[in-house]
Design an enzyme around this catalytic site. Structure first.
Site, short mmCIF file in Angstrom:
data_model
loop_
_atom_site.label_atom_id
_atom_site.label_comp_id
_atom_site.label_asym_id
_atom_site.label_seq_id
_atom_site.Cartn_x
_atom_site.Cartn_y
_atom_site.Cartn_z
N GLU A 161 -19.44 -20.15 28.84
CA GLU A 161 -18.06 -20.01 28.35
C GLU A 161 -17.13 -19.50 29.45
OE1 GLU A 161 -17.06 -21.18 25.65
OE2 GLU A 161 -18.91 -21.42 24.51
N ASN A 195 -14.23 -21.73 31.38
CA ASN A 195 -12.83 -21.31 31.36
C ASN A 195 -12.22 -21.35 32.77
OD1 ASN A 195 -12.67 -21.00 28.64
ND2 ASN A 195 -12.75 -18.76 28.66
N ARG A 215 -10.72 -28.50 22.37
CA ARG A 215 -11.20 -27.15 22.64
C ARG A 215 -11.08 -26.35 21.35
NH1 ARG A 215 -12.80 -27.18 27.08
NH2 ARG A 215 -13.55 -25.07 26.82
N1 ADP Z 1 -10.11 -18.01 33.52
C1 ADP Z 1 -8.97 -18.27 32.83
N2 ADP Z 1 -7.79 -18.47 33.49
C2 ADP Z 1 -6.66 -18.72 32.81
N3 ADP Z 1 -6.58 -18.81 31.45
C3 ADP Z 1 -7.72 -18.61 30.75
C4 ADP Z 1 -8.97 -18.36 31.39
N4 ADP Z 1 -9.92 -18.21 30.43
C5 ADP Z 1 -9.29 -18.39 29.26
N5 ADP Z 1 -7.97 -18.63 29.41
C6 ADP Z 1 -6.97 -18.81 28.33
O1 ADP Z 1 -7.49 -18.25 27.14
C7 ADP Z 1 -7.56 -19.23 26.09
C8 ADP Z 1 -8.75 -18.97 25.19
O2 ADP Z 1 -10.00 -19.20 25.88
P1 ADP Z 1 -11.29 -19.56 25.03
O3 ADP Z 1 -11.47 -18.54 23.95
O4 ADP Z 1 -12.42 -19.75 25.96
O5 ADP Z 1 -10.91 -20.94 24.30
P2 ADP Z 1 -10.76 -22.41 24.93
O6 ADP Z 1 -11.42 -22.45 26.27
O7 ADP Z 1 -11.47 -23.28 23.93
O8 ADP Z 1 -9.30 -22.70 25.02
C9 ADP Z 1 -7.57 -20.56 26.82
O9 ADP Z 1 -7.08 -21.62 26.01
C10 ADP Z 1 -6.69 -20.28 28.03
O10 ADP Z 1 -5.31 -20.39 27.69
MG MG Z 2 -13.22 -21.54 26.71
#
Ligand code: ADP
Ligand code: MG
Lengths: 103, 162
Positions: free
Chosen positions: B46, B50, B110
Site C-alpha cells: 500500500e 502510493n 482506486r
Molecule cells: N505518497 C503520497 N504522496 C502524495 N499523496 C499521497 C501519497 N499517499 C497517499 N496520498 C494521497 O492520499 C490519498 C489516500 O491514499 P490511500 O488511502 O492509499 O487511497 P488510494 O491510493 O486508493 O487513493 C490518495 O488518493 C492521495 O491523494
Molecule cells: Mg493507496
C-alpha cells in the site's frame, strides 16, 4: 496475474491466479472484461474464485467493484469465493461483500 | 547489533512486488507466521503503491522510494519497524487523506482504503508529509510476541520430537 473462465450450468467461474496489485491489475482488468463480454450474456451469475490469489492489496477492492459494475450492465450478479484470510479481511472492512457476496 | 536494511528503488509499478517481498524476506529471522508476513506485505504494498501512483504522478520521470527497516529484539520476538519515504508532491491535508474511502484518483478504480489497511494490518502507524517535499510513512509490527519458551512453535516441536 492470470485469469481464466469456465462456464457450467449458466454459472461463469472466473479464476484468478497470481498476485493482484496496482501493477498487475491493468492486464487483469482487460482480461476479465473480455471474459465478461464473451460470457455475460449467457450467464446467470459470475463467481470470482480467489483460491489461487497469492497476494492481494487494496487494488483488489477496486478491481472487484469494477467487474461487478461491468457484469451489472448485463444483469449478472457477481460473487467471490475462497479468499485467503488476509484478502477476506480487506474485502470485509471495505464493504465489498455487501455488493459481491461470498458464494 | 540491531539489524537494519535500507533500499532505494525507482517509483515504478514493477517494483511493487519486489519491495514487499524484500521487506518480508528481511523479517524472516523473527519467524513471523504466514498471517504476519501477509500483513507486512500488504501494508508495504500500500505504501509503495502510493509513492508510485500519487507522489510523482505518471507524467514525469520516476522519482525514488526509500525503504528502511529495522528489527528491535524484544524477549522471544521482536518488532519490525518500516519507514517508506518519497520525495514527491506531498499531502496537503493528511487527516483527510487517511480517512477510509478518501481518494484523489477516483477514475482509476482506486478504493481510498490504502491508509486504512496500513493502520489495521500494522501495530503502529504514523505519517509525516510536506507539500512539494514528500511523504514519510512509518509503521511497526510486533512479531512472535505471544510465543514463549514453554510453547515452542510447531517446527521446533517436530525437531524436538524427531
Ligand atoms: N505518497 C503520497 N504522496 C502524495 N499523496 C499521497 C501519497 N499517499 C497517499 N496520498 C494521497 O492520499 C490519498 C489516500 O491514499 P490511500 O488511502 O492509499 O487511497 P488510494 O491510493 O486508493 O487513493 C490518495 O488518493 C492521495 O491523494
Ligand atoms: Mg493507496
Amino acid at each position: 496475474m492470470r485469469i481464466c473462465a469456465e462456464q457450467r450450468d449458466n454459472v461463469l467461474y472466473v479464476r484468478l491466479n497470481g498476485e493482484m496489485d496496482e501493477y498487475s491489475a491493468a492486464l487483469a482488468r482487460r482480461d476479465a472484461d473480455r471474459l465478461a463480454e464473451t460470457y455475460a450474456a449467457t450467464s446467470e451469475r459470475a463467481i470470482f474464485d480467489l483460491s489461487k490469489v497469492s497476494f492481494m492489496d487494496s487494488t483488489g477492492i477496486g478491481f472487484l467493484i469494477g467487474r461487478y459494475k461491468k457484469f451489472q450492465r448485463y444483469g449478472v450478479p457477481v460473487y467471490v469465493t475462497n479468499p485467503s484470510a488476509g484478502t477476506d479481511r480487506i474485502l470485509e472492512m471495505s464493504g465489498v461483500y455487501t455488493l459481491i457476496p461470498k458464494a | 547489533m540491531e539489524n537494519f536494511m535500507k533500499l532505494e528503488i525507482a517509483a515504478l509499478g514493477e517494483n511493487e512486488s519486489f519491495a514487499r517481498s524484500a521487506v518480508a524476506a528481511f523479517a524472516l529471522p523473527l519467524s513471523p507466521s504466514l498471517m504476519e508476513l501477509s500483513d507486512i506485505k500488504t501494508a508495504v504494498s500500500e505504501a509503495v503503491t502510493n509513492c508510485v501512483v500519487h507522489a510523482y504522478g505518471r507524467e514525469t520521470d520516476a522519482g525514488k522510494i526509500r525503504i528502511e527497516c529495522r528489527i528491535e529484539k524484544t524477549g522471544f520476538g521482536g518488532t519490525l519497524h518500516i519507514e517508506i519515504t518519497d520525495f514527491g508532491r506531498g499531502i496537503d491535508d493528511v487527516e483527510k487523506a487517511i480517512a477510509p474511502f478518501y481518494t484523489t484518483l477516483k477514475g482509476d478504480e482506486r478504493s481510498g482504503m490504502g491508509f486504512t489497511i496500513m493502520q489495521t494490518f500494522m501495530d503502529e502507524f504514523s505519517i509525516e508529509s510536506e507539500p512539494t517535499k514528500g511523504t514519510v510513512v512509518k509503521m511497526s509490527k510486533r512479531i512472535g510476541m505471544e510465543r514463549t519458551a514453554e510453547i515452542p512453535r510447531a517446527e521446533e516441536r517436530e525437531r524436538v520430537n524427531a
